[in-house]
Scaffold this motif. Structure first.
Motif, mmCIF file in Angstrom:
data_model
loop_
_atom_site.group_PDB
_atom_site.id
_atom_site.type_symbol
_atom_site.label_atom_id
_atom_site.label_comp_id
_atom_site.label_asym_id
_atom_site.label_seq_id
_atom_site.Cartn_x
_atom_site.Cartn_y
_atom_site.Cartn_z
ATOM 1 N N THR A 161 8.802 -12.409 17.707
ATOM 2 C CA THR A 161 9.441 -13.032 18.869
ATOM 3 C C THR A 161 10.813 -13.544 18.451
ATOM 4 N N GLU A 162 11.511 -14.148 19.372
ATOM 5 C CA GLU A 162 12.827 -14.710 19.042
ATOM 6 C C GLU A 162 12.719 -15.910 18.107
ATOM 7 N N ARG A 163 11.497 -16.447 17.933
ATOM 8 C CA ARG A 163 11.293 -17.587 17.038
ATOM 9 C C ARG A 163 10.839 -17.162 15.639
ATOM 10 N N THR A 164 10.590 -15.880 15.427
ATOM 11 C CA THR A 164 10.064 -15.425 14.142
ATOM 12 C C THR A 164 11.094 -15.607 13.031
ATOM 13 N N LYS A 165 10.686 -16.298 11.983
ATOM 14 C CA LYS A 165 11.577 -16.573 10.856
ATOM 15 C C LYS A 165 11.201 -15.775 9.615
ATOM 16 N N ALA A 166 9.901 -15.552 9.421
ATOM 17 C CA ALA A 166 9.463 -14.914 8.185
ATOM 18 C C ALA A 166 8.098 -14.271 8.360
ATOM 19 N N VAL A 167 7.753 -13.418 7.398
ATOM 20 C CA VAL A 167 6.415 -12.836 7.314
ATOM 21 C C VAL A 167 5.947 -12.966 5.869
ATOM 22 N N ILE A 168 4.660 -13.190 5.687
ATOM 23 C CA ILE A 168 4.087 -13.305 4.348
ATOM 24 C C ILE A 168 3.390 -12.002 3.980
ATOM 25 N N ILE A 169 3.699 -11.501 2.798
ATOM 26 C CA ILE A 169 2.998 -10.350 2.240
ATOM 27 C C ILE A 169 2.382 -10.789 0.914
ATOM 28 N N ASN A 170 1.058 -10.727 0.833
ATOM 29 C CA ASN A 170 0.335 -11.132 -0.375
ATOM 30 C C ASN A 170 -0.372 -9.903 -0.940
ATOM 31 N N SER A 171 0.160 -9.388 -2.042
ATOM 32 C CA SER A 171 -0.358 -8.133 -2.599
ATOM 33 C C SER A 171 -0.268 -8.153 -4.115
ATOM 34 N N PRO A 172 -1.423 -7.997 -4.821
ATOM 35 C CA PRO A 172 -2.801 -7.952 -4.327
ATOM 36 C C PRO A 172 -3.167 -9.257 -3.622
ATOM 37 N N SER A 173 -4.113 -9.137 -2.716
ATOM 38 C CA SER A 173 -4.408 -10.233 -1.799
ATOM 39 C C SER A 173 -5.502 -11.173 -2.295
ATOM 40 N N ASN A 174 -5.314 -12.429 -2.013
ATOM 41 C CA ASN A 174 -6.382 -13.414 -2.017
ATOM 42 C C ASN A 174 -6.642 -13.734 -0.536
ATOM 43 N N PRO A 175 -7.792 -13.347 0.027
ATOM 44 C CA PRO A 175 -9.089 -13.197 -0.646
ATOM 45 C C PRO A 175 -9.614 -11.771 -0.803
ATOM 46 N N THR A 176 -8.921 -10.750 -0.330
ATOM 47 C CA THR A 176 -9.542 -9.424 -0.244
ATOM 48 C C THR A 176 -9.392 -8.571 -1.488
ATOM 49 N N GLY A 177 -8.369 -8.855 -2.308
ATOM 50 C CA GLY A 177 -8.108 -8.023 -3.474
ATOM 51 C C GLY A 177 -7.415 -6.715 -3.155
ATOM 52 N N MET A 178 -7.053 -6.507 -1.880
ATOM 53 C CA MET A 178 -6.402 -5.256 -1.487
ATOM 54 C C MET A 178 -4.895 -5.313 -1.760
ATOM 55 N N MET A 179 -4.278 -4.139 -1.817
ATOM 56 C CA MET A 179 -2.894 -4.040 -2.248
ATOM 57 C C MET A 179 -2.130 -3.070 -1.343
ATOM 58 N N TYR A 180 -0.899 -3.441 -0.990
ATOM 59 C CA TYR A 180 -0.044 -2.580 -0.177
ATOM 60 C C TYR A 180 0.588 -1.497 -1.050
ATOM 61 N N SER A 181 0.644 -0.281 -0.522
ATOM 62 C CA SER A 181 1.292 0.824 -1.227
ATOM 63 C C SER A 181 2.805 0.750 -1.032
ATOM 64 N N GLU A 182 3.523 1.524 -1.807
ATOM 65 C CA GLU A 182 4.979 1.582 -1.666
ATOM 66 C C GLU A 182 5.364 2.021 -0.254
ATOM 67 N N LYS A 183 4.672 3.015 0.283
ATOM 68 C CA LYS A 183 4.969 3.512 1.622
ATOM 69 C C LYS A 183 4.718 2.450 2.683
ATOM 70 N N GLU A 184 3.616 1.720 2.547
ATOM 71 C CA GLU A 184 3.286 0.671 3.516
ATOM 72 C C GLU A 184 4.306 -0.465 3.457
ATOM 73 N N LEU A 185 4.697 -0.845 2.253
ATOM 74 C CA LEU A 185 5.701 -1.900 2.102
ATOM 75 C C LEU A 185 7.040 -1.471 2.678
ATOM 76 N N SER A 186 7.401 -0.234 2.463
ATOM 77 C CA SER A 186 8.661 0.276 2.990
ATOM 78 C C SER A 186 8.692 0.209 4.507
#
Length: 394
Positions: A161-186
């Motif tokens: 929205t017009e108020r959005t300032k930031a997004v958090i990316i946690n990789s590998p993740s707590n709590p899931t242990g999953m990880m974003y690929s290079e393509k997904e991050l791009s």
């Protein structure tokens, strides 16, 4: 005296609460197995302990610069270049009292009242609380189990929205242990560039990966993304130094300067002795995560194989960190409980196994199991959980 409004809505850390309850039962003499801990069960390596001792004996027990000693900053710069192919100047680094403090300070300096931060679920428990303390508003985007708990660029775009300032990316993740690929991050990064959104990249578990997949930092994908990313990391997980409280942030000069100014009026500086210990951690040629990864991988495989055999449980096998994040909604229902939280409480009371309910991570159908304890204890814990499920199945 009434407390301030800003803290009235805060909820205690679920992970710390369950760990405290487990310790309380242990003190009463119960044989409790705690699967709530978010820290390696290895001791800090001897060469790091010796570095701290040397620092004390050499009188390095005084105030340091608020943003950390230059030697440690340089070691962090060297680490980021070696591990992540990222180049930073000294004034783009701040050393903090743990990665949690880096995040807290960051939110304080970037958020104004009602600014929004996009938080994928499941999330680490402190993200929303820290955002709210800074006057911001967490906006949750569901990371679906069928997508390995990760959000897509399309889902991110819909949440902006017009108020959005930031997004958090946690990789590998707590709590899931999953990880974003290079393509997904791009793909996520392109959306952030298009909408001028800051990326907060929490990479505290980057060294604890058990597959052949490579960890990528979104900041290393392009110069444009690096300029729009604040990278958060530290020595807590990689070097078994959770209690030493040394983390850091690397990012745009204006943000790091503001964080350093705020730190100068709050913490003054991270503990001097701990900084020299962290310096030794980064300067050493040995890598303690080699052994930790081997042990954690063995534990992961053993626990995962046992947990997925429990009636009603589904679980994605994680790529990193040291957690399993199974869905136990059906299991709790089979056992006659109205919620997973109630099931977790009964499990602790009846079988003395402490797990963290997923409600603390924004996903109430799940539980988080830490495998940062011995393999023998993990096998016993899984046996107790199975027995609890079988004894309570209606």
């Amino acid at each position: 005296m009434e407390i301030a409004n800003r803290v009235k809505t805060l909820t205690p850390s679920t992970t710390l609460a369950i760990t405290a309850k487990a310790k309380e039962l242990k003190l009463k003499g119960y044989d409790v197995i705690g699967l709530g801990a978010g820290e390696p069960d290895f001791n800090t390596p001897d060469y790091i302990l010796q570095a701290a001792k040397n620092a004390m004996e050499q009188g390095r027990t005084k105030y340091t610069p608020a943003g950390g000693i230059n030697e440690l900053k340089q070691a962090i710069i060297d680490k980021l270049m070696t591990d992540n192919s990222l180049s930073y100047d000294m004034n783009q680094i701040i050393v903090t009292s743990g990665a949690k403090h880096a995040l807290y300070t960051l939110f304080q300096v970037i958020l104004n009242e009602d600014d929004e931060v996009i938080v994928p679920t499941p999330y680490w428990v402190s993200y929303p609380e820290q955002i709210k303390l800074a006057g911001g508003k967490p906006i949750y985007v569901e990371g679906k189990e069928e997508n390995d708990f990760k959000i897509s660029s399309e889902e991110l775009k819909l949440a902006i929205t017009e108020r959005t300032k930031a997004v958090i990316i946690n990789s590998p993740s707590n709590p899931t242990g999953m990880m974003y690929s290079e393509k997904e991050l791009s793909a996520l990064g392109e959306v952030c560039l298009e909408h001028n959104i800051l990326i907060i990249s929490d990479e505290i578990y980057e060294k604890l990966i058990y597959t052949d997949e490579k960890h990528f930092s979104v900041a290393q994908l392009s110069a444009e993304l690096k300029a729009q990313t604040v990278l958060i990391n530290g020595v807590s997980k990689s070097h078994a130094m959770t209690g030493w409280r040394i983390g850091y942030a690397a990012g745009p000069l204006n943000i790091i300067k503001a964080m350093t100014n705020l730190a100068s009026h709050s913490t003054s500086n991270p503990t001097s002795i701990a900084q020299y210990a962290a310096l030794a951690a980064y300067q050493a040629e040995t890598d303690p995560t080699v052994e930790m990864r081997k042990v954690f991988a063995e534990r992961l495989n053993a626990l995962y194989d046992l947990i997925v055999k429990i009636p009603g449980v589904t679980c994605k096998k994680p790529q990193g960190a040291f957690y399993l994040f199974p869905n136990v909604k059906e299991t709790a229902s089979l056992n006659g409980f109205n919620s997973v939280d109630d099931w977790v409480q009964a499990l602790l009371e009846e079988e003395k196994v402490a797990v963290v309910p997923g409600s603390g991570f924004g996903t109430p159908d799940y539980i988080r199991l830490s495998y940062a304890i011995s393999k023998e204890q993990l096998v016993e814990a899984a046996s107790r959980i199975l027995r609890f499920v079988e004894n309570n199945t209606k």
